[in-house]
Design a protein around this motif. Structure first.
Motif, PDB file in Angstrom:
ATOM      1  N   ASN A 168       0.787  -1.350  -0.047  1.00  0.00           N
ATOM      2  CA  ASN A 168       0.127   0.011  -0.020  1.00  0.00           C
ATOM      3  C   ASN A 168       0.696   1.255  -0.032  1.00  0.00           C
ATOM      4  N   VAL A 169       0.408   2.467  -0.618  1.00  0.00           N
ATOM      5  CA  VAL A 169       1.159   3.507  -0.804  1.00  0.00           C
ATOM      6  C   VAL A 169       0.082   4.821  -0.359  1.00  0.00           C
ATOM      7  N   LEU A 170       0.811   5.683   0.302  1.00  0.00           N
ATOM      8  CA  LEU A 170       0.144   6.827   0.762  1.00  0.00           C
ATOM      9  C   LEU A 170       0.906   8.048   0.256  1.00  0.00           C
ATOM     10  N   ILE A 171       0.029   8.773  -0.283  1.00  0.00           N
ATOM     11  CA  ILE A 171       0.490  10.329  -0.865  1.00  0.00           C
ATOM     12  C   ILE A 171      -0.338  11.494  -0.287  1.00  0.00           C
ATOM     13  N   LEU A 172       0.397  12.290   0.418  1.00  0.00           N
ATOM     14  CA  LEU A 172      -0.224  13.372   1.166  1.00  0.00           C
ATOM     15  C   LEU A 172       0.476  14.677   0.513  1.00  0.00           C
ATOM     16  N   GLY A 173      -0.259  15.821   0.692  1.00  0.00           N
ATOM     17  CA  GLY A 173       0.121  16.990   0.438  1.00  0.00           C
ATOM     18  C   GLY A 173      -0.927  18.112   0.260  1.00  0.00           C
ATOM     19  N   THR A 174      -0.716  19.249   0.440  1.00  0.00           N
ATOM     20  CA  THR A 174      -1.532  20.223   0.294  1.00  0.00           C
ATOM     21  C   THR A 174      -1.823  20.483  -1.206  1.00  0.00           C
ATOM     22  N   VAL A 175      -2.964  21.566  -1.454  1.00  0.00           N
ATOM     23  CA  VAL A 175      -3.399  21.613  -2.863  1.00  0.00           C
ATOM     24  C   VAL A 175      -2.175  22.565  -3.590  1.00  0.00           C
ATOM     25  N   GLY A 176      -1.851  22.113  -4.887  1.00  0.00           N
ATOM     26  CA  GLY A 176      -0.893  22.643  -5.469  1.00  0.00           C
ATOM     27  C   GLY A 176       0.587  22.344  -5.341  1.00  0.00           C
ATOM     28  N   ILE A 453       5.897   5.834   1.543  1.00  0.00           N
ATOM     29  CA  ILE A 453       4.984   7.385   1.729  1.00  0.00           C
ATOM     30  C   ILE A 453       5.867   8.259   1.021  1.00  0.00           C
ATOM     31  N   TYR A 454       4.948   9.303   0.148  1.00  0.00           N
ATOM     32  CA  TYR A 454       5.195  10.478  -0.424  1.00  0.00           C
ATOM     33  C   TYR A 454       4.599  11.544   0.367  1.00  0.00           C
ATOM     34  N   ALA A 455       5.397  12.277   1.010  1.00  0.00           N
ATOM     35  CA  ALA A 455       4.791  13.364   1.699  1.00  0.00           C
ATOM     36  C   ALA A 455       5.241  14.656   0.977  1.00  0.00           C
ATOM     37  N   TYR A 456       4.193  15.433   0.366  1.00  0.00           N
ATOM     38  CA  TYR A 456       4.420  16.637  -0.088  1.00  0.00           C
ATOM     39  C   TYR A 456       4.266  17.858   0.856  1.00  0.00           C
ATOM     40  N   ARG A 457       4.344  19.000   0.543  1.00  0.00           N
ATOM     41  CA  ARG A 457       4.162  20.168   1.282  1.00  0.00           C
ATOM     42  C   ARG A 457       2.989  20.332   2.386  1.00  0.00           C
ATOM     43  N   GLN A 458       3.294  20.251   3.782  1.00  0.00           N
ATOM     44  CA  GLN A 458       2.188  20.469   4.871  1.00  0.00           C
ATOM     45  C   GLN A 458       2.148  21.923   5.177  1.00  0.00           C
ATOM     46  N   ASP A 459       1.014  22.439   5.073  1.00  0.00           N
ATOM     47  CA  ASP A 459       1.059  24.139   5.290  1.00  0.00           C
ATOM     48  C   ASP A 459       0.936  24.283   6.860  1.00  0.00           C
ATOM     49  N   ARG A 460       0.297  23.373   7.537  1.00  0.00           N
ATOM     50  CA  ARG A 460       0.079  23.744   9.100  1.00  0.00           C
ATOM     51  C   ARG A 460       1.144  22.920   9.774  1.00  0.00           C
ATOM     52  N   ASP A 461       1.404  23.215  10.870  1.00  0.00           N
ATOM     53  CA  ASP A 461       2.485  22.738  11.950  1.00  0.00           C
ATOM     54  C   ASP A 461       1.946  21.325  12.232  1.00  0.00           C
ATOM     55  N   VAL A 480      11.155  20.737   7.204  1.00  0.00           N
ATOM     56  CA  VAL A 480      11.496  20.446   5.927  1.00  0.00           C
ATOM     57  C   VAL A 480       9.945  20.355   4.979  1.00  0.00           C
ATOM     58  N   LEU A 481       8.918  19.585   5.608  1.00  0.00           N
ATOM     59  CA  LEU A 481       7.865  19.528   4.991  1.00  0.00           C
ATOM     60  C   LEU A 481       6.857  20.549   4.940  1.00  0.00           C
ATOM     61  N   MET A 482       7.218  21.819   5.841  1.00  0.00           N
ATOM     62  CA  MET A 482       6.434  22.932   5.803  1.00  0.00           C
ATOM     63  C   MET A 482       7.294  23.984   4.616  1.00  0.00           C
ATOM     64  N   ASN A 483       8.335  23.615   4.043  1.00  0.00           N
ATOM     65  CA  ASN A 483       9.067  24.418   3.373  1.00  0.00           C
ATOM     66  C   ASN A 483       9.410  23.877   1.952  1.00  0.00           C
ATOM     67  N   LEU A 484       8.466  22.637   1.650  1.00  0.00           N
ATOM     68  CA  LEU A 484       9.085  22.139   0.276  1.00  0.00           C
ATOM     69  C   LEU A 484       8.286  22.758  -0.815  1.00  0.00           C
ATOM     70  N   CYS A 489       9.194  16.399  -2.596  1.00  0.00           N
ATOM     71  CA  CYS A 489       8.427  15.415  -1.485  1.00  0.00           C
ATOM     72  C   CYS A 489       9.580  14.791  -0.607  1.00  0.00           C
ATOM     73  N   VAL A 490       8.897  14.298   0.631  1.00  0.00           N
ATOM     74  CA  VAL A 490      10.023  13.442   1.303  1.00  0.00           C
ATOM     75  C   VAL A 490       9.475  11.970   0.890  1.00  0.00           C
ATOM     76  N   PHE A 491      10.306  11.433   0.576  1.00  0.00           N
ATOM     77  CA  PHE A 491      10.088   9.764   0.209  1.00  0.00           C
ATOM     78  C   PHE A 491      10.525   8.755   1.000  1.00  0.00           C
ATOM     79  N   LYS A 492       9.703   7.941   1.649  1.00  0.00           N
ATOM     80  CA  LYS A 492      10.311   6.786   2.679  1.00  0.00           C
ATOM     81  C   LYS A 492       9.628   5.561   2.031  1.00  0.00           C
ATOM     82  N   PHE A 493      10.414   4.316   2.054  1.00  0.00           N
ATOM     83  CA  PHE A 493       9.654   3.037   1.887  1.00  0.00           C
ATOM     84  C   PHE A 493      10.478   2.147   2.960  1.00  0.00           C
ATOM     85  N   GLY A 494       9.772   1.209   3.212  1.00  0.00           N
ATOM     86  CA  GLY A 494      10.272   0.253   4.312  1.00  0.00           C
ATOM     87  C   GLY A 494      10.903   0.953   5.513  1.00  0.00           C
TER      88      GLY A 494
END
Length: 526
Positions: A168-176, A453-461, A480-484, A489-494
């Motif tokens: 399973n894969v999870l992709i998160l991130g704010t709009v844009g 996991i692919y974590a794109y920018r997150q606007d809120r702390d 780092v996540l708040m300034n991408l 994105c921040v990528f991690k597997f296993g």
């Protein structure tokens, strides 16, 4: 006089490296460990094959000693290479003939600067390896080493030994932030080039009256299933035979109760309601064994019936009847609003004959039960269909994946995790933030079990903190996540450490996966 101690003539081969030879330094006797020169050193034309260090003068370490520090009589220990710091050695030519060296023979004449292993690490780019292997599909570029990142969750899961415990894969991130273009490219377009790979997408984002994946279907070839609120589009039968084939009567009952829970604003079904639903399904399937496929309208009359062979008390029978009616009323509300979407047999074009199939729910209302119901029925339909077509790896992409792992359908996903893996399904959940998932929800367990996991920018702390803590990122990754930047994105597997990645697309991929064409068209018109 030379600063160095006198050398032993090349012809005196009877002198061994251990023989001390007396010399003088500023008039003081010294003992220098003699070096035995190779015989080739005495032959003019063959001296070029002698290593430079064999011709270098012996170093005692006293070359820089001030005159006042030299005692009148001193016996200096035998000099060894370890006794002299490399920073105190004078630079020496790497080749006897400077002319030959300048023409590229053997070695340059430029003297190297003394350094240490630690300082020299940066000179060797080979020590910065790629964070992934070459297997899978290209995801992007590592921002640290500028090397390619290749990964495909099903491919990694099928390795021996396994690189992942869950596909399973999870992709998160704010709009844009770039998660939509990444999902289209890496989870859909590129995997379709692999053998025995296909993709099924639940397309939620509207783009010009159709879903955003419509352009991908047109370019790649595939099946586009459009669901309209007026019932003029595709239809999914809640009682489709594929569902029973995939998960049995238990899975069919779980789906009916999940849909009722969606309609009732996440009110879970009681034990009595689940029993009443199961009994009604048994009656409905028995009634249509030799005829057409039953539909939700055919199920409604059986909800509320009381089994006569159970010898229930009057009070228990009345409770069983009321439980069935509760589910009946919930389904009736759904069919009144979306009869053309759910009431009737499944449309003939709902098929997996193509490598790409999209369930376009972009025209259904954002609020209400329609979108999560289509996703829930589609998920269970896939289970049944894939049982008959084993051997394929299927990426199932849920845009606005919260509907599946944060809502009432999360129990279906959780209960079917093991079956999904055996059928070659890799669930890809795309969502804005993880804080929308209740910690006590079964979907939260699904999130924790995701191994890619692919974590794109997150606007809120608090959103960035949730990602960092849930997936065990390094503490400084929260900032780092708040300034991408978009596309990063921040990528991690296993169990591997996270990597800062930039998604790279070709010009063709950028044209096909563009999600801002409406905004760009408006800007150009202005």
């Amino acid at each position: 006089m030379s600063k160095h101690a006198p050398l032993i003539p090349a012809g005196e081969d009877d002198i061994t490296p251990e023989t001390p030879v007396k010399g003088t330094r500023r008039g003081v006797p010294t003992a220098v460990q003699a070096k035995r020169k190779p015989r080739l050193a005495s032959v003019p034309l063959l001296r070029i094959f002698v290593p430079p260090e064999a011709l270098a003068p012996a170093i005692t370490g006293e070359e820089s000693m001030p005159a006042g520090d030299v005692p009148a009589v001193a016996v200096v220990p035998l000099a060894r290479a370890a006794d002299v710091s490399p920073f105190e050695l004078p630079g020496s030519r790497l080749r006897v003939s400077a002319g030959s060296a300048s023409r590229g023979w053997y070695a340059p004449t430029i003297s190297g600067a003394p350094t240490t292993t630690r300082q020299a690490e940066i000179l060797n780019t080979g020590i910065i390896g790629a964070p992934t292997s070459f297997r899978g599909v290209v995801n992007g570029r590592d921002n640290l080493s500028s090397t390619s990142i290749s990964h495909d969750a099903p491919t990694a899961y099928n390795q021996q030994p396994r690189e992942l415990t869950s596909p399973n894969v999870l992709i998160l991130g704010t709009v844009g932030a770039g998660k939509s273009s990444f999902t289209k490219t890496v989870m859909v377009i590129r995997p379709l080039l692999l053998n025995k790979h296909r993709a099924v997408v639940f397309d939620k984002k509207d783009q010009g009256g159709v879903g955003e994946y419509t352009a991908v279907v047109q370019r790649m070839g595939g099946t586009h299933l459009l669901f309209n609120p007026d019932g003029s589009g595709t239809r999914l039968n809640l009682l489709d035979p594929e569902i029973v084939r995939g998960t049995g009567l238990r899975g069919q009952g779980a789906l009916v109760n999940a849909v009722a829970r969606i309609v009732r604003d996440d009110t879970p079904s009681s034990v009595w309601e689940r029993k009443a639903t199961r009994y009604a399904l048994q009656l409905a399937f028995q009634s249509f064994e030799d005829g057409r496929v039953p539909t939700p309208s055919d199920l409604l009359p059986f909800l509320g019936r009381v089994p006569s062979d159970k010898e229930l008390s009057k009070k228990a029978a009345d409770r069983f009847h009321q439980a069935g009616l509760t589910i009946q009323y919930a389904l009736d509300d759904l069919l009144e609003d979306f009869a053309g979407t759910f009431d009737g047999e499944t449309s003939k074009d709902v098929d997996l004959s193509q490598k790409l199939t999209t369930f376009d729910v972009s025209q259904l209302p954002d609020d209400g039960p329609a979108v999560p119901t289509v996703m829930a029925i589609g998920n269970m339909w896939l289970m049944g269909r894939l049982r008959q077509e084993r051997g394929f790896i299927t990426n199932v992409v849920y845009e606005e994946g919260w509907h599946m792992i944060g809502g009432p359908s999360s129990r279906l996903v959780k209960s079917n995790q093991k079956l999904s893996r055996s059928l070659g399904i890799s669930n890809v959940f795309v969502m804005h933030k993880g804080t929308d998932i209740p910690p006590d929800s079964p979907g939260y367990t699904v999130v924790q079990e995701a191994q890619t996991i692919y974590a794109y920018r997150q606007d809120r702390d608090e959103d960035a903190r949730w990602v960092t803590q849930t997936f065990n990122f390094a503490p400084d990754t929260q900032e780092v996540l708040m300034n991408l930047r978009p596309g990063n994105c921040v990528f991690k597997f296993g169990s591997n450490p996270e990597t800062h990645m930039q998604h790279i697309r070709s010009q063709w991929e950028a044209e096909v996966t563009d999600t801002d064409e409406a905004m760009e068209a408006g800007a150009s018109a202005a």
